[in-house]
Design an enzyme around this catalytic site. Structure first.
Site, PDB file in Angstrom:
ATOM      1  N   CYS A  19       0.844  -1.199   0.000  1.00 38.79           N
ATOM      2  CA  CYS A  19       0.000   0.000   0.000  1.00 38.79           C
ATOM      3  C   CYS A  19       0.876   1.244   0.000  1.00 38.79           C
ATOM      4  O   CYS A  19       1.855   1.319   0.750  1.00 38.79           O
ATOM      5  CB  CYS A  19      -0.891  -0.020   1.244  1.00 38.79           C
ATOM      6  SG  CYS A  19      -1.811   1.509   1.504  1.00 38.79           S
ATOM      7  N   GLU A  65       2.331  -5.691   8.971  1.00 40.18           N
ATOM      8  CA  GLU A  65       2.664  -4.323   8.562  1.00 40.18           C
ATOM      9  C   GLU A  65       3.725  -3.725   9.477  1.00 40.18           C
ATOM     10  O   GLU A  65       4.682  -3.089   9.006  1.00 40.18           O
ATOM     11  CB  GLU A  65       1.421  -3.431   8.573  1.00 40.18           C
ATOM     12  CG  GLU A  65       1.727  -1.996   8.133  1.00 40.18           C
ATOM     13  CD  GLU A  65       0.565  -1.046   8.326  1.00 40.18           C
ATOM     14  OE1 GLU A  65       0.801   0.106   8.738  1.00 40.18           O
ATOM     15  OE2 GLU A  65      -0.593  -1.440   8.052  1.00 40.18           O
ATOM     16  N   THR A  70      -0.880   1.849   9.948  1.00 45.25           N
ATOM     17  CA  THR A  70      -1.924   2.576   9.210  1.00 45.25           C
ATOM     18  C   THR A  70      -3.326   2.299   9.725  1.00 45.25           C
ATOM     19  O   THR A  70      -4.225   3.124   9.552  1.00 45.25           O
ATOM     20  CB  THR A  70      -1.887   2.218   7.709  1.00 45.25           C
ATOM     21  OG1 THR A  70      -2.046   0.805   7.548  1.00 45.25           O
ATOM     22  CG2 THR A  70      -0.590   2.689   7.062  1.00 45.25           C
ATOM     23  N   CYS A  89      -4.054   5.680   8.121  1.00 47.85           N
ATOM     24  CA  CYS A  89      -4.661   5.893   6.804  1.00 47.85           C
ATOM     25  C   CYS A  89      -6.019   6.591   6.913  1.00 47.85           C
ATOM     26  O   CYS A  89      -6.781   6.338   7.852  1.00 47.85           O
ATOM     27  CB  CYS A  89      -4.812   4.528   6.132  1.00 47.85           C
ATOM     28  SG  CYS A  89      -5.740   4.556   4.600  1.00 47.85           S
ATOM     29  N   SER A 121      -6.853  -6.772  11.601  1.00 48.80           N
ATOM     30  CA  SER A 121      -6.588  -5.788  12.658  1.00 48.80           C
ATOM     31  C   SER A 121      -7.568  -4.629  12.621  1.00 48.80           C
ATOM     32  O   SER A 121      -8.140  -4.246  13.649  1.00 48.80           O
ATOM     33  CB  SER A 121      -5.150  -5.256  12.516  1.00 48.80           C
ATOM     34  OG  SER A 121      -4.905  -4.209  13.426  1.00 48.80           O
ATOM     35  N   ASN A 122      -7.792  -4.071  11.440  1.00 50.48           N
ATOM     36  CA  ASN A 122      -8.668  -2.888  11.355  1.00 50.48           C
ATOM     37  C   ASN A 122     -10.121  -3.247  11.671  1.00 50.48           C
ATOM     38  O   ASN A 122     -10.856  -2.449  12.246  1.00 50.48           O
ATOM     39  CB  ASN A 122      -8.541  -2.214   9.982  1.00 50.48           C
ATOM     40  CG  ASN A 122      -9.200  -2.986   8.864  1.00 50.48           C
ATOM     41  OD1 ASN A 122     -10.381  -2.830   8.584  1.00 50.48           O
ATOM     42  ND2 ASN A 122      -8.430  -3.842   8.189  1.00 50.48           N
ATOM     43  N   SER A 133     -10.598  -4.897   4.514  1.00 45.25           N
ATOM     44  CA  SER A 133     -10.312  -6.103   3.734  1.00 45.25           C
ATOM     45  C   SER A 133     -11.558  -6.953   3.508  1.00 45.25           C
ATOM     46  O   SER A 133     -11.462  -8.132   3.163  1.00 45.25           O
ATOM     47  CB  SER A 133      -9.238  -6.940   4.460  1.00 45.25           C
ATOM     48  OG  SER A 133      -9.623  -7.203   5.792  1.00 45.25           O
TER      49      SER A 133
END
Length: 269
Positions: A92, A122, A158, A187, A216-217, A259
């Site tokens: 990314c 990441e 991010t 992000c 994770s997000n 995702s």
């Protein structure tokens, strides 16, 4: 019953680029370093195309290697180049920017501090651009020991929690450093999704969070919702949802991780 689907659903640009690439470049001559994204249905779809998913460079036995959106450390590129394989880099752009920051400031003698999950791919990749010398902090930020460091560079994963980063930044601003360079590298899509989750979960009777259990997000969206709403359902696909439980709810909100394919959220909707 009123159902509200968050506007920011579906793949973020970085994830979409990686998935689209994996669907164009595939087969018995291609492998991916790790799951292309943290979503089982997408990963299974890629595997069916003949692409092999490997955990490390030592497992690479094909001519083309796709680097997923999470990115990797400099040493991984060096090892792949030694194998003389073709590298298809889907890191990314927001992650690549962090790589450039930590590399630059590490070379300038700064101590690199990353807010994030230590073992997340990441974060591991980011750390790989400053010699693996970064300090990674999360809930334990008050215990950080920077020793004699006078120059500190602070960056973030991010997909990190916006609220957590604010608290950590306040803590760092109370410290005495000769120089503190702060880069707010969360992000914009993460920020937007977390803001929507916060608003919806405060006004809905129930929340459905759609995404991979290892994402994770997505897990951060779930925690935000749980902080405001008593009825939160975290599902990886629509089949996991028991719709009978929703008969008594007047207002239901749906949020999805970066995702999560848009079609999965629409199936729930």
């Amino acid at each position: 019953m009123k159902v509200i689907l968050a506007k920011n659903s579906g793949f973020c640009p970085g994830v979409k680029r990686a998935v689209d690439t994996a669907k164009k470049i595939y087969g018995e001559n291609v492998c991916i370093l790790g799951e292309i994204i943290h979503n089982e249905s997408v990963t299974d779809e890629i595997k069916k195309l003949g692409t092999k998913i490997v955990d490390g460079v030592d497992e690479v036995d094909r001519d083309t290697v796709i680097i997923r959106s999470h990115g990797v450390g400099k040493n991984v590129y060096d090892e792949l180049n030694e194998k003389k394989v073709k590298i298809v880099d889907c890191t990314c752009p927001f992650v690549t920017k962090i790589h450039d920051i930590v590399k630059k400031y590490h070379e300038l003698g700064y101590k690199i501090v990353i807010t994030g999950e230590k073992d997340h791919p990441e974060v591991v990749g980011i750390n790989g651009w400053c010699g693996g010398d970064a300090i990674v902090i999360d809930e334990n930020y008050r215990e950080i020991d920077l020793g004699e460091s006078e120059k500190v560079c602070l960056v973030s994963q991010t997909t990190y929690s916006v609220d957590k980063f604010k608290k950590i930044l306040e803590f760092f601003n109370e410290k005495t450093f000769k120089t503190l360079e702060v880069f707010k590298t969360i992000c914009y899509t993460t920020i937007e999704r977390q803001e929507e989750a916060e608003i919806l979960s405060k006004t809905c009777d129930a929340m459905v969070v759609v995404g991979g259990k290892h994402s994770s997000n997505t897990k951060k969206l779930m925690r935000i919702c749980q902080g405001n709403c008593e009825n939160v359902y975290f599902i990886s696909n629509p089949d996991e949802l028991n719709y009978k439980k929703f008969r008594n709810y007047k207002k239901v909100g749906i949020v999805a991780g970066a995702s999560t394919p848009n079609e999965q959220s629409m199936e729930v909707f």
